[in-house]
Every structure is written in structure tokens, then in C-alpha cells.
Design an enzyme around this catalytic site. Structure first.
Site, mmCIF file in Angstrom:
data_model
loop_
_atom_site.group_PDB
_atom_site.id
_atom_site.type_symbol
_atom_site.label_atom_id
_atom_site.label_comp_id
_atom_site.label_asym_id
_atom_site.label_seq_id
_atom_site.Cartn_x
_atom_site.Cartn_y
_atom_site.Cartn_z
ATOM 1 C CE LYS A 37 66.524 32.941 -12.795
ATOM 2 N NZ LYS A 37 67.106 34.292 -12.912
ATOM 3 C CD GLN B 199 70.597 35.487 -12.674
ATOM 4 O OE1 GLN B 199 69.786 34.856 -13.332
ATOM 5 N NE2 GLN B 199 70.348 35.880 -11.437
ATOM 6 C CG ASP C 200 64.128 38.401 -15.638
ATOM 7 O OD1 ASP C 200 63.423 37.599 -14.996
ATOM 8 O OD2 ASP C 200 65.381 38.413 -15.586
#
Ligand code: NAD
Length: 278
Positions: free
Chosen positions: A51, A95, A118
Site C-alpha cells: 500500500k 490494517q 477502507d
């Protein structure tokens, strides 16, 4: 059989994002993404690295906050709150998975929904299910972009989604329903999985079990999307679909690697640009 080339599409999207970033920079705005990583899970480490590299590639500023496995929940909450207030950070991502002692819902609910790139905050998830403008989780959004690119019409199609997690299967099902597909959602307690998959025009699988979907489980000409990522003992990366045999029956199929994975990263970049423009 046509291979759905997520890698190629992701590169094309990244080129467009690069241009977007240049335009933003001309207006003295640099998009910024903050990533929180707790613990030292090797797979998470690889994803976070990918990422960060992708951000660098397109000119997005990114910062990774690494925290030890035994970190206190309050420390993560406070870090997120600081980033919510930080004008140089447009997107915040935690994460997953988080260690057992951390309340994942509390952490995700701390993220400002306007920076929730997200799309895991209940606010965005709720809006997604109501078919309202929202941040959409990157993996299912990437799958929808693949359908768009290859002009695969979803209206009225029977789609079987295998795997019903909050980050993959559920948002995937909402997007499909919003696109007027008839959606069958399967999970670990589903009986006779192959009866469901065999009825489907499109099978989308995100479970995390190598070889779960075999040739006898899909009908002739089906479209198969493999979200799964599994590392075999010999180090090889495979999906949840027995690619070699299933691909012979399909009209379209995504490979692993090179299918949904790169699209997930591309959608994260796209969501970060969207958050910046907000
Ligand atoms: P998860 O463990 O949270 O959820 C797995 C889901 O699969 C659950 O709903 C469970 O009920 C279901 N399931 C388990 N065994 C099953 C079986 N035998 N039959 C039917 N359903 C079964 O996992 P997740 O986070 O949703 O991830 C799923 C997979 O997708 C993993 O392999 C993960 O690495 C991969 N993934 C890939 C990307 C990508 O970018 N390609 C992104 C996220 C996750």
C-alpha cells in the site's frame, strides 16, 4: 475463456490517479494516507508495504504508524483521533486483523467517516447497504470495477458470493444487490455449497481456503471471481479456486495473483483521492 486481468486494469487506474494527484498538487494539495499497523503479522506487513509503495508511485503522501502487539486500545484510539484532526491526512486505514485484546469495532468507529478509506465504519457500511454515496470497501469495489471494465452486466444475474465477512462478502453482496443481481450469500454453515455455486451465473469467492471451489461446483460458462489469497507450503500464492480445472469451464475468470489483489490497492488509492476531494 477470458482472463480478467486485474493487474493491467489496476495499472491503468493508477495512471489516472497519478494525473489526479498532479492536479491536486498544482492546487497545493498533497493527498495523505495514514496506516496503522499493530503487531507483526507477516501477511499484514506485506500488504502495508504494498500500500505504501503504491502511494509513493502515484505521489500520495503516506505514513505508517507501527505499534507493538501489546499496545493499549486507548493508544490506538488517541492516535486515530489525532489523525482525524490532522489536515494533511485525508485517509486513515487500520490494517486488520487486530490483536485479540483490541476491540476492533471501537477502533473502526473512531475513524472519521470522511477519512474512512477502507469503508469499514458502520456509517459507511450502512450507507452502502442503502445504496447511498459512501466509501466502499476496496476489495469488493475492485471486483465491481472489473465487471465494469469487461462490460459484464449484473442485472438479473444469479450471483453466488462464498464468504460473508464484514470486509469482503457482505459489502460485495450489497454492491451486487444495488446493481440488481440476485444474490445468494454462502458461508461456513451453508449446507451443500455446490448446489448454490452450480446455480450461479457468477461465482465470487473470498474465504481463504485453497482449492475450495472445484470444477464440479461451477456451471459451464460461469464467471468466476477469486478473492482468496492463500500461501501454500511450497511458497506458491493461490486463490480459493482450483484455477487449472475450473478455468476450462468458465467464460471469464480472475487469476491469483494478478486478479483482485492489485485492484484492491488501486481502489485504496482511488478512495484516498476521493477523501482528499471531499
Ligand atoms: P474471514 O475469515 O473474515 O471470512 C471468511 C468467510 O468465509 C466467513 O464468512 C466464513 O463463514 C466463510 N467460510 C469459511 N470456510 C468456508 C467454507 N468451507 N465454505 C463456505 N464459506 C466458508 O476472511 P476475509 O477477511 O473475508 O478474507 C477471505 C479471503 O479473502 C482470505 O483468503 C483473504 O486473504 C482474502 N482477501 C483478499 C483480498 C484481496 O485483495 N484479494 C482482500 C481481503 C481479503
Amino acid at each position: 475463456m477470458i482472463l480478467l486481468d486485474g493487474k493491467k486494469l489496476a495499472l491503468k487506474i493508477q495512471e489516472d490517479i497519478k494525473k489526479d494527484v498532479e492536479l491536486l498538487k498544482q492546487a497545493s494539495i498533497t493527498p495523505g494516507l495514514a496506516v496503522i499497523m499493530v503487531g507483526d503479522d507477516p501477511a499484514s506487513r506485506v500488504y502495508v508495504k504494498k500500500k505504501a509503495e503504491a502511494c509513493k508511485e502515484v505521489g500520495i503522501y503516506s505514513v505508517v504508524h507501527e505499534m507493538p502487539e501489546n499496545i493499549k486500545e486507548d493508544t490506538i484510539v488517541n492516535t486515530i483521533k489525532l489523525m482525524n484532526e490532522n489536515d494533511s491526512i485525508n485517509g486513515i486505514l487500520v490494517q486488520l486483523p487486530l490483536p485479540e485484546h483490541i476491540n476492533q469495532t471501537k477502533i473502526l468507529e473512531t475513524i472519521d467517516p470522511k477519512k474512512d478509506v477502507d469503508g469499514f465504519h458502520p456509517f459507511n457500511m450502512g450507507r452502502l447497504f442503502l445504496d447511498l454515496e459512501s466509501f466502499v470497501p476496496c476489495t469488493p469495489l475492485g471486483v465491481m470495477k472489473i465487471f465494469e471494465e469487461y462490460e459484464i452486466d449484473l442485472k438479473g444475474k444469479n450471483v453466488c458470493v462464498v464468504g460473508a465477512s464484514n470486509i469482503v462478502g457482505k459489502p460485495m453482496s450489497a454492491l451486487l444487490l444495488n446493481a440488481f443481481a440476485t444474490v445468494d450469500i454462502c458461508h461456513i454453515y451453508t449446507k451443500n455449497l455446490s448446489e448454490h455455486t452450480n446455480r450461479a451465473d457468477i461465482v465470487i469467492v473470498g474465504v481463504g481456503k485453497a482449492g475450495l471451489i472445484t470444477e464440479d461446483m461451477v456451471k459451464e460458462g460461469a464467471i468466476v471471481i477469486d478473492i482468496g489469497i492463500n500461501r501454500l507450503d511450497n511458497g506458491k500464492l493461490v486463490g480459493d479456486v482450483d484455477f487449472e480445472n475450473v478455468s476450462k469451464k468458465c467464460s471469464y475468470i480472475t487469476p491469483v495473483p494478478g486478479g483482485v489483489g492489485p485492484m484492491t490497492i488501486a481502489m485504496l488509492l482511488a478512495n484516498t483521492i476521493k477523501a482528499t476531494k471531499l
